[in-house]
Design a protein around this motif. Sequence first.
Motif, mmCIF file in Angstrom:
data_model
loop_
_atom_site.group_PDB
_atom_site.id
_atom_site.type_symbol
_atom_site.label_atom_id
_atom_site.label_comp_id
_atom_site.label_asym_id
_atom_site.label_seq_id
_atom_site.Cartn_x
_atom_site.Cartn_y
_atom_site.Cartn_z
ATOM 1 N N LEU A 1 0.438 -1.331 -0.074
ATOM 2 C CA LEU A 1 0.161 -0.138 0.227
ATOM 3 C C LEU A 1 0.885 1.283 -0.289
ATOM 4 O O LEU A 1 0.383 2.057 -1.066
ATOM 5 N N LYS A 2 2.599 1.099 0.483
ATOM 6 C CA LYS A 2 3.438 2.595 0.888
ATOM 7 C C LYS A 2 3.380 2.862 -0.274
ATOM 8 O O LYS A 2 3.334 3.780 -0.541
ATOM 9 N N ASN A 3 3.731 1.513 -1.270
ATOM 10 C CA ASN A 3 4.057 1.396 -2.304
ATOM 11 C C ASN A 3 3.573 2.006 -3.713
ATOM 12 O O ASN A 3 3.957 3.154 -4.446
ATOM 13 N N GLU A 4 2.316 2.169 -3.498
ATOM 14 C CA GLU A 4 1.574 2.380 -4.958
ATOM 15 C C GLU A 4 1.065 4.053 -3.660
ATOM 16 O O GLU A 4 0.738 4.411 -5.454
ATOM 17 N N VAL A 5 0.919 3.858 -2.687
ATOM 18 C CA VAL A 5 0.331 5.603 -2.231
ATOM 19 C C VAL A 5 2.082 6.802 -2.683
ATOM 20 O O VAL A 5 1.451 7.816 -3.187
ATOM 21 N N LEU A 6 2.811 6.443 -2.577
ATOM 22 C CA LEU A 6 4.056 6.843 -2.971
ATOM 23 C C LEU A 6 3.846 6.885 -4.758
ATOM 24 O O LEU A 6 4.353 7.620 -5.002
ATOM 25 N N GLU A 7 3.812 5.754 -5.821
ATOM 26 C CA GLU A 7 3.141 6.022 -6.498
ATOM 27 C C GLU A 7 2.683 6.628 -7.369
ATOM 28 O O GLU A 7 2.941 7.940 -8.432
ATOM 29 N N GLU A 8 1.501 6.963 -6.156
ATOM 30 C CA GLU A 8 0.097 8.090 -6.580
ATOM 31 C C GLU A 8 0.603 9.097 -5.833
ATOM 32 O O GLU A 8 0.397 10.299 -7.026
ATOM 33 N N ASN A 9 1.356 9.354 -4.791
ATOM 34 C CA ASN A 9 1.868 11.011 -4.782
ATOM 35 C C ASN A 9 3.259 11.370 -5.702
ATOM 36 O O ASN A 9 3.139 12.725 -6.165
ATOM 37 N N SER A 10 3.930 10.015 -6.498
ATOM 38 C CA SER A 10 5.035 11.124 -7.232
ATOM 39 C C SER A 10 3.886 11.436 -8.702
ATOM 40 O O SER A 10 4.282 12.858 -9.241
ATOM 41 N N CYS A 11 3.444 10.489 -9.195
ATOM 42 C CA CYS A 11 1.826 11.515 -9.341
ATOM 43 C C CYS A 11 1.493 12.537 -9.979
ATOM 44 O O CYS A 11 1.497 13.350 -10.449
ATOM 45 N N LEU A 12 0.803 12.335 -8.401
ATOM 46 C CA LEU A 12 -0.099 13.798 -8.344
ATOM 47 C C LEU A 12 1.559 15.050 -8.043
ATOM 48 O O LEU A 12 0.692 15.871 -8.342
ATOM 49 N N LYS A 13 2.405 14.615 -7.460
ATOM 50 C CA LYS A 13 3.403 15.888 -7.620
ATOM 51 C C LYS A 13 3.994 15.892 -9.120
ATOM 52 O O LYS A 13 4.064 17.212 -9.121
ATOM 53 N N ARG A 14 3.968 15.139 -9.627
ATOM 54 C CA ARG A 14 3.839 15.668 -11.315
ATOM 55 C C ARG A 14 2.958 16.598 -11.985
ATOM 56 O O ARG A 14 3.078 17.513 -12.790
ATOM 57 N N ALA A 15 1.768 16.139 -11.650
ATOM 58 C CA ALA A 15 0.308 16.540 -11.801
ATOM 59 C C ALA A 15 0.310 17.890 -10.961
ATOM 60 O O ALA A 15 -0.199 18.964 -12.207
ATOM 61 N N VAL A 16 0.537 17.895 -10.167
ATOM 62 C CA VAL A 16 0.944 19.358 -9.308
ATOM 63 C C VAL A 16 1.733 19.974 -10.027
ATOM 64 O O VAL A 16 1.546 21.399 -10.059
ATOM 65 N N ALA A 17 3.228 19.954 -10.289
ATOM 66 C CA ALA A 17 4.061 20.451 -10.969
ATOM 67 C C ALA A 17 3.714 20.729 -12.063
ATOM 68 O O ALA A 17 3.945 22.239 -12.252
ATOM 69 N N ASP A 18 3.069 20.467 -12.827
ATOM 70 C CA ASP A 18 3.012 20.280 -14.444
ATOM 71 C C ASP A 18 1.155 21.492 -14.400
ATOM 72 O O ASP A 18 1.317 22.453 -14.760
ATOM 73 N N LEU A 19 0.609 20.994 -13.752
ATOM 74 C CA LEU A 19 -1.101 22.383 -13.056
ATOM 75 C C LEU A 19 -0.574 23.575 -13.250
ATOM 76 O O LEU A 19 -0.913 24.428 -12.368
ATOM 77 N N SER A 20 0.682 23.384 -11.861
ATOM 78 C CA SER A 20 1.454 24.559 -11.426
ATOM 79 C C SER A 20 2.056 25.170 -12.012
ATOM 80 O O SER A 20 2.124 27.339 -11.998
ATOM 81 N N ALA A 21 2.623 25.261 -13.315
ATOM 82 C CA ALA A 21 3.104 25.289 -14.426
ATOM 83 C C ALA A 21 2.507 26.148 -15.707
ATOM 84 O O ALA A 21 2.163 27.455 -15.666
ATOM 85 N N ARG A 22 1.422 25.850 -15.301
ATOM 86 C CA ARG A 22 0.241 26.062 -16.002
ATOM 87 C C ARG A 22 -0.433 27.037 -15.585
ATOM 88 O O ARG A 22 -0.716 28.013 -16.275
ATOM 89 N N CYS A 23 -1.019 27.275 -13.883
ATOM 90 C CA CYS A 23 -1.388 27.905 -14.169
ATOM 91 C C CYS A 23 -0.940 29.196 -14.206
ATOM 92 O O CYS A 23 -1.006 30.454 -13.472
ATOM 93 N N THR A 24 0.840 29.436 -13.016
ATOM 94 C CA THR A 24 1.909 30.104 -13.638
ATOM 95 C C THR A 24 1.622 30.937 -14.563
ATOM 96 O O THR A 24 1.718 31.861 -14.769
ATOM 97 N N THR A 25 1.633 29.879 -15.782
ATOM 98 C CA THR A 25 1.250 30.644 -17.406
ATOM 99 C C THR A 25 0.391 30.961 -17.709
ATOM 100 O O THR A 25 0.363 32.500 -17.945
ATOM 101 N N LEU A 26 -0.814 30.702 -17.052
ATOM 102 C CA LEU A 26 -2.071 31.286 -17.015
ATOM 103 C C LEU A 26 -2.657 32.495 -16.267
ATOM 104 O O LEU A 26 -2.670 33.557 -17.339
ATOM 105 N N GLU A 27 -1.638 32.766 -15.063
ATOM 106 C CA GLU A 27 -1.712 33.890 -14.921
ATOM 107 C C GLU A 27 -0.890 34.673 -15.184
ATOM 108 O O GLU A 27 -0.827 36.203 -15.315
ATOM 109 N N GLN A 28 0.693 34.754 -15.766
ATOM 110 C CA GLN A 28 0.909 35.707 -16.384
ATOM 111 C C GLN A 28 0.542 36.288 -17.882
ATOM 112 O O GLN A 28 0.054 37.755 -17.737
ATOM 113 N N ARG A 29 -0.699 35.060 -18.764
ATOM 114 C CA ARG A 29 -1.019 35.362 -19.419
ATOM 115 C C ARG A 29 -2.381 36.995 -19.346
ATOM 116 O O ARG A 29 -2.658 37.243 -19.910
ATOM 117 N N LEU A 30 -3.422 35.922 -18.303
ATOM 118 C CA LEU A 30 -3.874 36.835 -17.852
ATOM 119 C C LEU A 30 -3.980 38.494 -16.877
ATOM 120 O O LEU A 30 -4.058 39.096 -17.030
#
Length: 355
Positions: A160-189
């Motif tokens: 379960l820990k390995n699964e959670v770590l994998e999901e957390n890693s995916c979420l971190k990548r998604a959050v980083a990507d989302l944060s980058a996209r949000c930063t880009t959107l904020e700059q564009r806005l």
Amino acid sequence: MSLTWGCCSTEKGPGEEHIICTGCKKVYHFSCLLLPVCKDNKLLRSWKCPQCSENTPKSTRRDSTPTRNTNINRGSKKPTLTSLPEVPPVTSEEVHKIVQNVVRSEFNSMIQQLNETIISLLNKEMQPIKNEIKDISEFMNFMNARLDDIEKEHEAARKLKNEVLEENSCLKRAVADLSARCTTLEQRLNTTEQHLRANNLEIQCVPEGRNENLNSIVKQLCTVVDCRLKDSEITRCTRVAKINTESNRPRSIVVQFASQSSRDQLRASVIKYNKANPSNKLNSSDIGFSCKKTPIYVAEHLSPANKALHAAVRTKAKEKGFKHVWVRGGKIFVRKDDESAYIIIHNMESIGKIK
């Protein structure tokens, strides 16, 4: 009739069987001689004790068998059937062997009894230990079963820990990507909002009145700084809400012009007027307010993000001793002194350039 005993010298009882030596006339118990009870009268009448048998002269034969007593006067008559048969005497070796056998038998019996007693005592003493060992064995079995359960739970938790770590890693990548996209959107806005304000000027610190006419105030300001604009070039005038509601400063006036060139013309006129009157820069009395004299500032209308960035840059520049901070085309510039090069501040991270 008194008896002379040759064995134990005591009467063992009326029922105890005994025999009389034909030589010394002493009485012996069968049990003391370790002999079976004999009922043969012939033998009883001719029997001699071991001592009398040894005193009897031996014949010229090579064997050691004791001879009969030749001193006994016998008649010419044949012995009757009721007389005791002649029995060979018991030697000391035979007695020793008999005693040795009896002692060995008794010793073996005693050893067996002692062994049984020791075994019984050991079993009695060892029973609590056996019970305790049994309890320990049962407890160990229980602990082994519990350990197996814990190992299974641990393995499940590890998966379960390995699964959670994998999901957390995916979420971190998604959050980083989302944060980058949000930063880009904020700059564009922010860029879009700034572009929408490209034709605007913000006039700050103009006193507020209940029935004020903002168009007249802006025209009066244009007259003071000698900026000749047509009425059609000013499309809209309005006051905007305060960012800090607790501030005592009046609400700013936002003036929208028909073109960016008209905006730049008024701003350039204000800068020229302030340079021409360094001791009496544009203030509230110049546009007809009789209240307390307060300075009036004319600047580009910045988006909320750029306005916050401008405030942070001014604070940082003041701390580091920078002399100039200005805005042009929605961009913020700083310069340490008149001789140094300017620095463009694009975002909060680039404030670190001010040092």
